[in-house]
Structures are given as C-alpha cells and as structure tokens.
Design a protein around this motif. Sequence first.
Motif, PDB file in Angstrom:
ATOM      1  N   PRO A  54     -26.197  38.362   0.754  1.00  0.00           N
ATOM      2  CA  PRO A  54     -26.225  38.004  -0.673  1.00  0.00           C
ATOM      3  C   PRO A  54     -24.863  38.200  -1.327  1.00  0.00           C
ATOM      4  CG  PRO A  54     -27.356  40.100  -0.296  1.00  0.00           C
ATOM      5  CD  PRO A  54     -27.065  39.531   1.055  1.00  0.00           C
ATOM      6  N   ASP A  55     -24.546  37.327  -2.249  1.00  0.00           N
ATOM      7  CA  ASP A  55     -23.297  37.424  -2.986  1.00  0.00           C
ATOM      8  C   ASP A  55     -23.468  38.485  -4.078  1.00  0.00           C
ATOM      9  OD1 ASP A  55     -20.872  36.930  -4.271  1.00  0.00           O
ATOM     10  OD2 ASP A  55     -20.997  34.789  -3.863  1.00  0.00           O
ATOM     11  N   PRO A  56     -22.634  39.542  -4.066  1.00  0.00           N
ATOM     12  CA  PRO A  56     -22.839  40.628  -5.036  1.00  0.00           C
ATOM     13  C   PRO A  56     -22.609  40.178  -6.474  1.00  0.00           C
ATOM     14  CG  PRO A  56     -20.791  40.940  -3.826  1.00  0.00           C
ATOM     15  CD  PRO A  56     -21.506  39.822  -3.165  1.00  0.00           C
ATOM     16  N   ALA A 107     -11.363  45.544  -0.817  1.00  0.00           N
ATOM     17  CA  ALA A 107     -10.384  44.492  -0.555  1.00  0.00           C
ATOM     18  C   ALA A 107     -10.941  43.133  -0.941  1.00  0.00           C
ATOM     19  CB  ALA A 107      -9.973  44.510   0.916  1.00  0.00           C
ATOM     20  N   LEU A 108     -12.204  42.871  -0.640  1.00  0.00           N
ATOM     21  CA  LEU A 108     -12.808  41.588  -0.994  1.00  0.00           C
ATOM     22  C   LEU A 108     -12.993  41.456  -2.502  1.00  0.00           C
ATOM     23  CD1 LEU A 108     -15.327  41.038   1.900  1.00  0.00           C
ATOM     24  CD2 LEU A 108     -13.454  39.517   1.250  1.00  0.00           C
ATOM     25  N   ALA A 109     -13.261  42.565  -3.186  1.00  0.00           N
ATOM     26  CA  ALA A 109     -13.319  42.493  -4.649  1.00  0.00           C
ATOM     27  C   ALA A 109     -11.968  42.078  -5.204  1.00  0.00           C
ATOM     28  CB  ALA A 109     -13.736  43.845  -5.226  1.00  0.00           C
ATOM     29  N   GLU A 110     -10.892  42.618  -4.636  1.00  0.00           N
ATOM     30  CA  GLU A 110      -9.568  42.232  -5.116  1.00  0.00           C
ATOM     31  C   GLU A 110      -9.244  40.795  -4.720  1.00  0.00           C
ATOM     32  OE1 GLU A 110      -5.193  44.191  -5.797  1.00  0.00           O
ATOM     33  OE2 GLU A 110      -6.646  45.244  -4.548  1.00  0.00           O
ATOM     34  N   PHE A 111      -9.821  40.305  -3.631  1.00  0.00           N
ATOM     35  CA  PHE A 111      -9.660  38.906  -3.249  1.00  0.00           C
ATOM     36  C   PHE A 111     -10.379  37.969  -4.223  1.00  0.00           C
ATOM     37  CE2 PHE A 111      -8.150  37.519   1.117  1.00  0.00           C
ATOM     38  CZ  PHE A 111      -7.179  38.501   1.190  1.00  0.00           C
ATOM     39  N   ARG A 112     -11.212  38.515  -5.069  1.00  0.00           N
ATOM     40  CA  ARG A 112     -11.880  37.706  -6.095  1.00  0.00           C
ATOM     41  C   ARG A 112     -11.578  38.282  -7.474  1.00  0.00           C
ATOM     42  NH1 ARG A 112     -17.815  35.873  -4.203  1.00  0.00           N
ATOM     43  NH2 ARG A 112     -18.460  37.907  -4.952  1.00  0.00           N
ATOM     44  N   SER A 113     -10.373  38.816  -7.641  1.00  0.00           N
ATOM     45  CA  SER A 113     -10.051  39.533  -8.882  1.00  0.00           C
ATOM     46  C   SER A 113     -10.219  38.660 -10.113  1.00  0.00           C
ATOM     47  CB  SER A 113      -8.623  40.087  -8.812  1.00  0.00           C
ATOM     48  OG  SER A 113      -7.677  39.043  -8.648  1.00  0.00           O
ATOM     49  N   GLU A 114      -9.913  37.354  -9.982  1.00  0.00           N
ATOM     50  CA  GLU A 114     -10.059  36.479 -11.147  1.00  0.00           C
ATOM     51  C   GLU A 114     -11.513  36.319 -11.563  1.00  0.00           C
ATOM     52  OE1 GLU A 114     -10.103  33.888  -7.459  1.00  0.00           O
ATOM     53  OE2 GLU A 114      -8.906  35.580  -8.192  1.00  0.00           O
ATOM     54  N   GLY A 152     -15.452  49.822   6.667  1.00  0.00           N
ATOM     55  CA  GLY A 152     -16.263  48.652   6.366  1.00  0.00           C
ATOM     56  C   GLY A 152     -16.200  47.630   7.486  1.00  0.00           C
ATOM     57  N   ALA A 153     -17.102  46.652   7.428  1.00  0.00           N
ATOM     58  CA  ALA A 153     -17.166  45.623   8.460  1.00  0.00           C
ATOM     59  C   ALA A 153     -17.763  44.354   7.874  1.00  0.00           C
ATOM     60  CB  ALA A 153     -18.004  46.102   9.645  1.00  0.00           C
ATOM     61  N   ASP A 154     -17.379  43.201   8.452  1.00  0.00           N
ATOM     62  CA  ASP A 154     -18.003  41.927   8.085  1.00  0.00           C
ATOM     63  C   ASP A 154     -19.450  41.910   8.555  1.00  0.00           C
ATOM     64  OD1 ASP A 154     -16.091  40.131   6.779  1.00  0.00           O
ATOM     65  OD2 ASP A 154     -14.918  40.241   8.631  1.00  0.00           O
ATOM     66  N   PRO A 155     -20.343  41.194   7.834  1.00  0.00           N
ATOM     67  CA  PRO A 155     -20.088  40.446   6.601  1.00  0.00           C
ATOM     68  C   PRO A 155     -20.334  41.275   5.348  1.00  0.00           C
ATOM     69  CG  PRO A 155     -22.268  39.919   7.417  1.00  0.00           C
ATOM     70  CD  PRO A 155     -21.687  40.912   8.386  1.00  0.00           C
ATOM     71  N   VAL A 156     -19.490  41.055   4.347  1.00  0.00           N
ATOM     72  CA  VAL A 156     -19.673  41.621   3.017  1.00  0.00           C
ATOM     73  C   VAL A 156     -19.991  40.507   2.021  1.00  0.00           C
ATOM     74  CG1 VAL A 156     -18.574  42.916   1.144  1.00  0.00           C
ATOM     75  CG2 VAL A 156     -18.128  43.555   3.526  1.00  0.00           C
ATOM     76  N   LEU A 157     -19.329  39.387   2.187  1.00  0.00           N
ATOM     77  CA  LEU A 157     -19.600  38.197   1.377  1.00  0.00           C
ATOM     78  C   LEU A 157     -20.225  37.119   2.251  1.00  0.00           C
ATOM     79  CD1 LEU A 157     -16.341  37.839  -0.776  1.00  0.00           C
ATOM     80  CD2 LEU A 157     -18.501  38.944  -1.399  1.00  0.00           C
ATOM     81  N   PRO A 158     -20.992  36.194   1.644  1.00  0.00           N
ATOM     82  CA  PRO A 158     -21.663  35.162   2.433  1.00  0.00           C
ATOM     83  C   PRO A 158     -20.681  34.139   2.998  1.00  0.00           C
ATOM     84  CG  PRO A 158     -22.023  34.807   0.089  1.00  0.00           C
ATOM     85  CD  PRO A 158     -21.339  36.120   0.206  1.00  0.00           C
ATOM     86  N   SER A 159     -20.389  34.258   4.283  1.00  0.00           N
ATOM     87  CA  SER A 159     -19.478  33.333   4.949  1.00  0.00           C
ATOM     88  C   SER A 159     -19.662  33.452   6.445  1.00  0.00           C
ATOM     89  CB  SER A 159     -18.022  33.641   4.600  1.00  0.00           C
ATOM     90  OG  SER A 159     -17.144  32.783   5.303  1.00  0.00           O
ATOM     91  N   SER A 160     -19.465  32.338   7.144  1.00  0.00           N
ATOM     92  CA  SER A 160     -19.477  32.375   8.606  1.00  0.00           C
ATOM     93  C   SER A 160     -18.118  32.750   9.168  1.00  0.00           C
ATOM     94  CB  SER A 160     -19.899  31.003   9.158  1.00  0.00           C
ATOM     95  OG  SER A 160     -18.910  30.028   8.891  1.00  0.00           O
ATOM     96  N   PHE A 161     -17.122  32.940   8.293  1.00  0.00           N
ATOM     97  CA  PHE A 161     -15.789  33.356   8.716  1.00  0.00           C
ATOM     98  C   PHE A 161     -15.578  34.838   8.396  1.00  0.00           C
ATOM     99  CE2 PHE A 161     -15.381  28.799   8.466  1.00  0.00           C
ATOM    100  CZ  PHE A 161     -14.590  28.508   9.577  1.00  0.00           C
TER     101      PHE A 161
END
Length: 492
Positions: A437-439, A94-101, A47-56
Amino acid sequence: MNTASSPDSSLSATSSASATLPADALAGLWHGAGLPPEALAHLALTGADPVLPSSFAVGTAAQASLGASALAAAALWAQRTGRWQDVAVDMRHALAEFRSERYLRVNGGPAPELWDKIAGLYPCGDGRWVRLHTNFPHHRDGVLRLLQCAHDKNAVRAALGRWEAEAFESAASDAGLVVAAMRPYDTWRAHPQAQAIAGLPPVIIEKIGEAPPQPLPALPPHAEINVDARPLTGVRVLDFTRIIAGPVAGRTLAAHGADVLLVTAAHLPAIAPLVIDTGRGKRSCQLDLRDPDDKRTLHKLLHGADVVVQGYRPGGLAELGAGPEAAARARPGIVYVSLSAYGHVGPWAGKRGFDSLVQTATGFNDDEARAAGSAEPKPLPAQVLDHAAGYLLAFGAMAALHRRAVEGGSWHVRVSLAQVGQWLRGLGRVPEGWRVPDPHFDEMSDLLEVQESGFGELTVVRHAARLSETPAHWALPSVPLGTHVPEWLPRG
C-alpha cells in the motif's frame, strides 16, 4: 496495450536472479568513484524493499544514492579533520525524501499545484501512448500549437487520436518540446540511444584540466565543537538548476554546509512548489546571462566557486560561455557537474526531457503496468530517476572534491536520468512489490518537521541521512527567487 493476461511477463525478462542489496549497490557507486574503501565500515543501512508499490527496487535506489552522498560528506570530513563519523540511512526515510515535494505543506495547507492540467499520458491513434510534459508555459503552448487544439484534456485526447505516438514524439522534439512515446523495455533496449549509453555508469567523473591539489578550506577554529561546522563548510556552489534533480543536488550540498547560490533569471519559468521544497539551505540571486554586465558578474562568481551544478538543456550554458571547458580555464580546479536527460553521447544527447518522460520512453511505465496487470501505463511511485540523479550529482561533486584535494585537476561530473534508469534496472525487480500500500501523508508524520521560510510556515521532510558528528541540516530557509545579491559569503 493489453497486459492483464500476463502480469509478470516483464519480470522474467529483466530480473536478476536476486535483487541487489542496498549496501552492495552503494559499494558499487563508491568504488566506481575512487573513494577510500574504509569509509564503508562507517555506514549502517536499515529497511528493505518493498516500501512503496513498485516492481522495481526503488527503496534500494533511494537508500544507496542518498547514502552515497552522505558517506561522501563523511569522507570529506575525515579528509579535513582526520576523524571518521558514522552514517546511517533508513530506507523508509530515504523514500520519503525521494517524494519530498509530495509532503510539502505551506502554512498548514497544500502546496501550490505542481502539474499543468494537460500534462500526462494519452493514447494515440496507433494504440500506443505518449506522455506530455507541459508544466512550463512555452512547452504547453508549443504542444497546443502542434496539436491545434484548446488547453483542455478532452481536446488534447481527441487531437492525439489523429497522431501515431512516435511521429508526435519526433515532431515535438523537432519543435524543442518535451514529449515521450511509451516503449516496452525490449524496444528501448534496441534503440540507438540505449545502445549508446549501454554500460555507462550512473555517475561519470572525469578530469578535464590540470591544477595543483586543492584541499578544502581550513575549518574555523574549534570546528569540532562548533555545531555549524560541517563537511562542506567554506565550499562555494553555483547552482544553475530547475525542477527536481539538479535542485536536489544543491539542497543536499547545502545540508552538508556548502554556500549554495542559486542563479536564475526573471524571464525563466519556475514551478512554485519545487522552488519552495528544493530551496532549503540556499541563497537565491538572478542574473540574465544575455546581459553583458550580468555575464561579467557571473564570471566573478565563477572565479570564487568550487562547484558548478547545471541542469539546463545540453549545451545551453556552453553557448553563454559557462560550459565545463570554459569554467576549467577560468577557474582551474573547478568541479563542474552536469545533468542531462538521456546522456551525453548518442543521437538523443541533445534531447530535452524530464523524469516522467524518461520513465515512459525507457520502459518503466510499461513494465510497471505489466507487473500489476494494468491495461494502462503505470509510473514509478515517485520521481525516482530525478531524486536518485540529484543525490548522485551531489555524490559525484563531493567525490571530485575529495579527489581534487589529493590529485589536483579540474573535474567534470556527468549524470543522466537515462543512465540512472539503467542503474535502477540493474538493481533487480521486486516480485509482488506493487501490492504494497502507498503510505498516506499522516503515516509519514514522524519524518517531517516544521520550519519558517520566505513563503511562510513549511512542513517538510527532514534529511534522511544521520551523521554522528555533523548532523545534516539547512541553516537557511527557502526564499523567493532573486532574494539575494549575486555575491559569495565569506569562507570562514
């Protein structure tokens, strides 16, 4: 703040010539921790950035921090068995787990509300913004006393219109509250606290006492064919944490087989969805460390522990006789892991804070707004500092256990949200990354699983790291706080 006319103005000032590759970001963490370089040959990142909407490069941060913790588990497995195993981490997972809540569901419906109704960003009378964190009742009530207004967004907005942002931040901090004034990154970079932590790595691992080498406990017989044997089988972890970063560290250690005992007290506030989400794999007991009998029980637990993870206000546990130096004297060979908001040095070393506040104070909200051409502050698309800090705390704990087995000693691992933010900045920026887009929840369904718990049926994110011999999993369900007695399980 009016940024619409120059949407990319902050990118040129803070971007590196090219973004850091996730493998390079992870290798930097790995070499900094003094772990065996041959481990890196057993890692696969996709995988590679971007996956979520962010400039970081939030995907790189997620993949590198979570991957480092998983590879550290593999290194401990190799240390115990002589065999390396393969580790794979996909960035999207990994990003899904970073938003697990965000993906937590309870009995098929939404989880309990996470945020208090007045938490968030507000403009002040000087045209600047402040962020309030009011999820704990005593923080909420303190802010309302300071503002002399009702528990209502409009009332808070009107009251803050009579304050300057930094004046309110200072007054709130002096009152022991959690508030942050929004700063552009250049302003933060010149701040004495930023100067104090400049150049510090995201994870600090220090020997704080002498002790003979202590290899991890022997694995049960036939561990290689026992699906319950994992890298941290037999390792005991005392978990003194709340909210996200610290609890994620304990959850991660539990996923690799540790006996994690969460210690809370009945008088301490908690946030229900985070208790549910981060309680996976842990046992939970209650001790009031102001009580002499409970304090004696804690010291018995400490004598049998391998790791302590704590995320309370700086100095809080030390005042109760459970700081790192006291723990190393009581239990030579301990690995003591500390989380702070702004770092252990500098004028803000004792300042309370949470992810959203550190994002605001250190320039992320301003930078994201500038990148997107927004006239209002924009947060990162996840509690990135919290989750990255959680995996880095677990990584540091396992790195220290690995080094303890060879070098001996007691160890102190330090991670701060501000240092994690500094590391995230160093990974570079993602031009146009905010346009992704934010999934939606349904788009992540392939990464979720359903499990029973002490709260009913949960829908949760599976652990994103795949280990070829010892799959990460949570053998115990989330349970209400105080479900268990304050005792260790047998090591075998």
